[in-house]
Design a protein around this motif. Structure first.
Motif, PDB file in Angstrom:
ATOM      1  N   VAL A  93      57.974  31.231  92.406  1.00 45.08           N
ATOM      2  CA  VAL A  93      59.323  30.671  92.400  1.00 45.08           C
ATOM      3  C   VAL A  93      59.669  30.389  90.942  1.00 45.08           C
ATOM      4  CG1 VAL A  93      60.824  28.804  93.206  1.00 45.08           C
ATOM      5  CG2 VAL A  93      58.959  29.649  94.669  1.00 45.08           C
ATOM      6  N   TRP A  94      60.633  31.149  90.428  1.00 43.76           N
ATOM      7  CA  TRP A  94      60.948  31.158  88.995  1.00 43.76           C
ATOM      8  C   TRP A  94      62.347  30.609  88.779  1.00 43.76           C
ATOM      9  CZ3 TRP A  94      59.472  36.216  86.030  1.00 43.76           C
ATOM     10  CH2 TRP A  94      59.701  36.069  84.657  1.00 43.76           C
ATOM     11  N   GLU A  95      62.440  29.552  87.993  1.00 42.59           N
ATOM     12  CA  GLU A  95      63.726  28.927  87.679  1.00 42.59           C
ATOM     13  C   GLU A  95      64.134  29.310  86.266  1.00 42.59           C
ATOM     14  OE1 GLU A  95      65.522  24.422  87.231  1.00 42.59           O
ATOM     15  OE2 GLU A  95      63.788  24.728  88.542  1.00 42.59           O
ATOM     16  N   GLU A  96      65.335  29.856  86.137  1.00 42.37           N
ATOM     17  CA  GLU A  96      65.868  30.286  84.833  1.00 42.37           C
ATOM     18  C   GLU A  96      67.381  30.127  84.848  1.00 42.37           C
ATOM     19  OE1 GLU A  96      65.642  31.276  81.779  1.00 42.37           O
ATOM     20  OE2 GLU A  96      63.565  31.830  81.455  1.00 42.37           O
ATOM     21  N   SER A  97      68.009  30.399  83.717  1.00 41.67           N
ATOM     22  CA  SER A  97      69.469  30.356  83.649  1.00 41.67           C
ATOM     23  C   SER A  97      70.079  31.735  83.900  1.00 41.67           C
ATOM     24  CB  SER A  97      69.923  29.841  82.279  1.00 41.67           C
ATOM     25  OG  SER A  97      69.419  30.679  81.251  1.00 41.67           O
ATOM     26  N   MET A  98      69.273  32.784  83.768  1.00 39.51           N
ATOM     27  CA  MET A  98      69.741  34.143  84.027  1.00 39.51           C
ATOM     28  C   MET A  98      68.612  34.935  84.667  1.00 39.51           C
ATOM     29  SD  MET A  98      69.754  35.624  80.189  1.00 39.51           S
ATOM     30  CE  MET A  98      69.249  34.381  79.021  1.00 39.51           C
ATOM     31  N   ALA A  99      68.927  36.111  85.168  1.00 38.44           N
ATOM     32  CA  ALA A  99      67.919  36.924  85.861  1.00 38.44           C
ATOM     33  C   ALA A  99      66.769  37.260  84.919  1.00 38.44           C
ATOM     34  CB  ALA A  99      68.556  38.196  86.410  1.00 38.44           C
TER      35      ALA A  99
ATOM     36  N   ASP B 295      63.901  37.184  96.922  1.00 37.71           N
ATOM     37  CA  ASP B 295      65.212  36.540  97.024  1.00 37.71           C
ATOM     38  C   ASP B 295      65.636  36.068  95.642  1.00 37.71           C
ATOM     39  OD1 ASP B 295      67.537  35.405  98.044  1.00 37.71           O
ATOM     40  OD2 ASP B 295      66.516  34.156  99.512  1.00 37.71           O
ATOM     41  N   GLN B 296      66.943  35.883  95.492  1.00 42.41           N
ATOM     42  CA  GLN B 296      67.481  35.344  94.243  1.00 42.41           C
ATOM     43  C   GLN B 296      68.758  34.593  94.591  1.00 42.41           C
ATOM     44  OE1 GLN B 296      68.555  38.190  91.026  1.00 42.41           O
ATOM     45  NE2 GLN B 296      66.819  37.262  89.972  1.00 42.41           N
ATOM     46  N   ARG B 297      68.847  33.341  94.120  1.00 43.45           N
ATOM     47  CA  ARG B 297      70.002  32.498  94.438  1.00 43.45           C
ATOM     48  C   ARG B 297      70.414  31.691  93.216  1.00 43.45           C
ATOM     49  NH1 ARG B 297      69.862  31.185 100.640  1.00 43.45           N
ATOM     50  NH2 ARG B 297      68.716  33.034 101.264  1.00 43.45           N
ATOM     51  N   LYS B 298      71.725  31.495  93.094  1.00 44.51           N
ATOM     52  CA  LYS B 298      72.295  30.745  91.970  1.00 44.51           C
ATOM     53  C   LYS B 298      72.731  29.369  92.457  1.00 44.51           C
ATOM     54  CE  LYS B 298      74.282  31.236  87.724  1.00 44.51           C
ATOM     55  NZ  LYS B 298      73.467  31.168  86.557  1.00 44.51           N
ATOM     56  N   TYR B 299      72.358  28.334  91.717  1.00 47.24           N
ATOM     57  CA  TYR B 299      72.758  26.961  91.993  1.00 47.24           C
ATOM     58  C   TYR B 299      73.314  26.397  90.695  1.00 47.24           C
ATOM     59  CZ  TYR B 299      69.703  27.663  96.014  1.00 47.24           C
ATOM     60  OH  TYR B 299      69.106  28.162  97.146  1.00 47.24           O
ATOM     61  N   GLY B 300      74.616  26.447  90.513  1.00 42.60           N
ATOM     62  CA  GLY B 300      75.217  26.003  89.264  1.00 42.60           C
ATOM     63  C   GLY B 300      74.725  26.884  88.120  1.00 42.60           C
ATOM     64  N   GLU B 301      74.103  26.273  87.107  1.00 45.72           N
ATOM     65  CA  GLU B 301      73.579  27.027  85.962  1.00 45.72           C
ATOM     66  C   GLU B 301      72.146  27.513  86.184  1.00 45.72           C
ATOM     67  OE1 GLU B 301      74.050  24.831  82.338  1.00 45.72           O
ATOM     68  OE2 GLU B 301      76.153  24.410  82.734  1.00 45.72           O
ATOM     69  N   THR B 302      71.583  27.222  87.342  1.00 38.94           N
ATOM     70  CA  THR B 302      70.196  27.571  87.628  1.00 38.94           C
ATOM     71  C   THR B 302      70.119  28.776  88.561  1.00 38.94           C
ATOM     72  OG1 THR B 302      69.532  25.262  87.389  1.00 38.94           O
ATOM     73  CG2 THR B 302      68.046  26.690  88.629  1.00 38.94           C
ATOM     74  N   LEU B 303      69.302  29.742  88.184  1.00 39.87           N
ATOM     75  CA  LEU B 303      69.047  30.906  89.033  1.00 39.87           C
ATOM     76  C   LEU B 303      67.601  30.824  89.513  1.00 39.87           C
ATOM     77  CD1 LEU B 303      70.135  33.682  90.088  1.00 39.87           C
ATOM     78  CD2 LEU B 303      68.950  34.692  88.133  1.00 39.87           C
ATOM     79  N   ILE B 304      67.409  30.832  90.827  1.00 32.67           N
ATOM     80  CA  ILE B 304      66.076  30.797  91.423  1.00 32.67           C
ATOM     81  C   ILE B 304      65.723  32.214  91.858  1.00 32.67           C
ATOM     82  CG2 ILE B 304      64.637  29.914  93.306  1.00 32.67           C
ATOM     83  CD1 ILE B 304      65.442  27.786  91.209  1.00 32.67           C
ATOM     84  N   THR B 305      64.606  32.716  91.371  1.00 30.97           N
ATOM     85  CA  THR B 305      64.115  34.031  91.728  1.00 30.97           C
ATOM     86  C   THR B 305      62.778  33.848  92.431  1.00 30.97           C
ATOM     87  OG1 THR B 305      65.200  35.014  89.805  1.00 30.97           O
ATOM     88  CG2 THR B 305      63.423  36.297  90.824  1.00 30.97           C
ATOM     89  N   ILE B 306      62.639  34.434  93.624  1.00 30.80           N
ATOM     90  CA  ILE B 306      61.391  34.338  94.379  1.00 30.80           C
ATOM     91  C   ILE B 306      60.767  35.713  94.423  1.00 30.80           C
ATOM     92  CG2 ILE B 306      60.306  33.713  96.561  1.00 30.80           C
ATOM     93  CD1 ILE B 306      62.645  31.782  97.047  1.00 30.80           C
ATOM     94  N   LEU B 307      59.522  35.805  93.949  1.00 33.68           N
ATOM     95  CA  LEU B 307      58.804  37.063  93.828  1.00 33.68           C
ATOM     96  C   LEU B 307      57.517  37.019  94.634  1.00 33.68           C
ATOM     97  CD1 LEU B 307      58.927  37.394  89.918  1.00 33.68           C
ATOM     98  CD2 LEU B 307      60.499  38.448  91.551  1.00 33.68           C
ATOM     99  N   ARG B 308      57.002  38.194  94.941  1.00 30.64           N
ATOM    100  CA  ARG B 308      55.650  38.313  95.503  1.00 30.64           C
ATOM    101  C   ARG B 308      54.810  39.119  94.531  1.00 30.64           C
ATOM    102  NH1 ARG B 308      53.445  36.730 100.075  1.00 30.64           N
ATOM    103  NH2 ARG B 308      55.237  36.997 101.422  1.00 30.64           N
ATOM    104  N   ALA B 309      53.625  38.571  94.187  1.00 28.51           N
ATOM    105  CA  ALA B 309      52.693  39.272  93.292  1.00 28.51           C
ATOM    106  C   ALA B 309      52.109  40.486  94.004  1.00 28.51           C
ATOM    107  CB  ALA B 309      51.569  38.313  92.870  1.00 28.51           C
ATOM    108  N   PRO B 310      51.625  41.447  93.247  1.00 36.80           N
ATOM    109  CA  PRO B 310      50.998  42.620  93.879  1.00 36.80           C
ATOM    110  C   PRO B 310      49.834  42.207  94.770  1.00 36.80           C
ATOM    111  CG  PRO B 310      51.201  42.911  91.500  1.00 36.80           C
ATOM    112  CD  PRO B 310      51.580  41.500  91.789  1.00 36.80           C
ATOM    113  N   GLU B 311      49.631  42.957  95.847  1.00 33.47           N
ATOM    114  CA  GLU B 311      48.521  42.689  96.771  1.00 33.47           C
ATOM    115  C   GLU B 311      47.190  43.121  96.150  1.00 33.47           C
ATOM    116  OE1 GLU B 311      48.475  41.135  99.727  1.00 33.47           O
ATOM    117  OE2 GLU B 311      50.634  40.825  99.806  1.00 33.47           O
TER     118      GLU B 311
END
Length: 192
Positions: free
Chosen positions: A159-165, A176-192
Motif C-alpha cells: 500500500v503506497w501513499e504518494e502525491s502522484m502515480a 487498485d489506485q484511488r485519489k483522496y484529495g492530494e493523496t494517491l493510494i496505490t495498492i500493488l501485489r509483489a511477484p509470486e
C-alpha cells in the motif's frame, strides 16, 4: 490522530500537529487511513473480509513516521509490525505510540533509511505500507531495497501513499489506485 478500528479503536496517538517539515513527517489522515483499511478488509480486492491481507499479517511500515498505519493494522488483527524510520522525531513518536498501545511484544522498531535497508533476518512481511516524502522517488528506492534485502514474501501486498502515480516496479501487479484529495493510494501485489 487516533486508531480508527479494531481492538484499540479510539486510542489517541501522539500528535505531531501539522507535521514536522524538517523531518518530513506528514501523518496519513484518519479519513485516508480508514479508506485504506476499508479497501483491504472489506473490499472486493481480496475476495471479501475472510481473505483480507491484514488478519495474521507480518506488516512492514516503511517511512513509518508516527506508526499510525502499522499500528492500525496491529489493532485490526495483524500478528506483528516492523516500523522503520531514520528520523529522530519519528523514533520518539514511534516509541510513544508503541507504549500507548502496549504493543512492544508485537512490534519491532528499526532506525534505518528505508531506501538502504539491511538484510532482513526475520520472517518476511506480507503487508507493506509505504508512505515516503512526496515527490522524491524515495518509494521506488525503498521497494527495491526491501526486495533486495528479503523483507517481502512472494505475493506481498504493498500500500503506497504518494502525491502522484508512482513508477510501479517490474513484476509488481497493480490491484487498485484511488485519489483522496492530494493523496494517491496505490495498492500493488509483489511477484509470486
Amino acid at each position: 490522530m487516533r486508531i480508527i478500528g479494531g481492538t484499540h479503536r479510539g486510542l489517541r496517538l501522539t500528535e505531531v500537529g501539522v507535521g514536522d517539515a524538517a523531518a518530513h513527517l506528514r501523518p496519513t489522515s484518519d479519513r485516508v487511513r480508514e479508506s485504506i483499511f476499508n479497501l483491504l478488509i472489506n473490499g472486493k480486492l481480496f475476495g471479501g473480509p475472510s481473505k483480507n491481507p491484514v488478519t495474521g499479517a507480518r506488516v512492514l511500515d516503511l517511512f513509518a513516521g508516527t506508526g499510525a498505519l502499522g499500528l492500525e493494522a496491529l489493532s485490526r488483527g495483524a500478528a506483528h509490525v516492523t516500523l522503520i524510520d531514520d528520523g529522530t522525531a519519528a523514533q520518539t513518536l514511534l516509541r510513544s505510540n508503541i507504549d500507548k498501545m502496549r504493543a512492544a511484544a508485537s512490534t519491532t522498531l528499526i532506525r534505518a533509511n528505508a531506501t538502504k535497508l539491511p538484510p532482513n533476518k526475520a520472517p518476511g512481511h506480507s503487508l507493506i505500507f509505504l508512505d515516503p516524502p512526496y515527490g522524491k522517488a524515495l518509494g521506488e528506492a525503498a521497494i527495491a531495497s526491501a526486495v533486495a534485502g528479503g523483507w517481502l514474501v512472494p505475493g506481498a501486498v504493498v500500500v503506497w501513499e504518494e502525491s502522484m502515480a508512482p513508477l510501479i516496479p517490474a513484476g509488481f501487479g497493480l490491484l487498485d489506485q484511488r485519489k483522496y484529495g492530494e493523496t494517491l493510494i496505490t495498492i500493488l501485489r509483489a511477484p509470486e
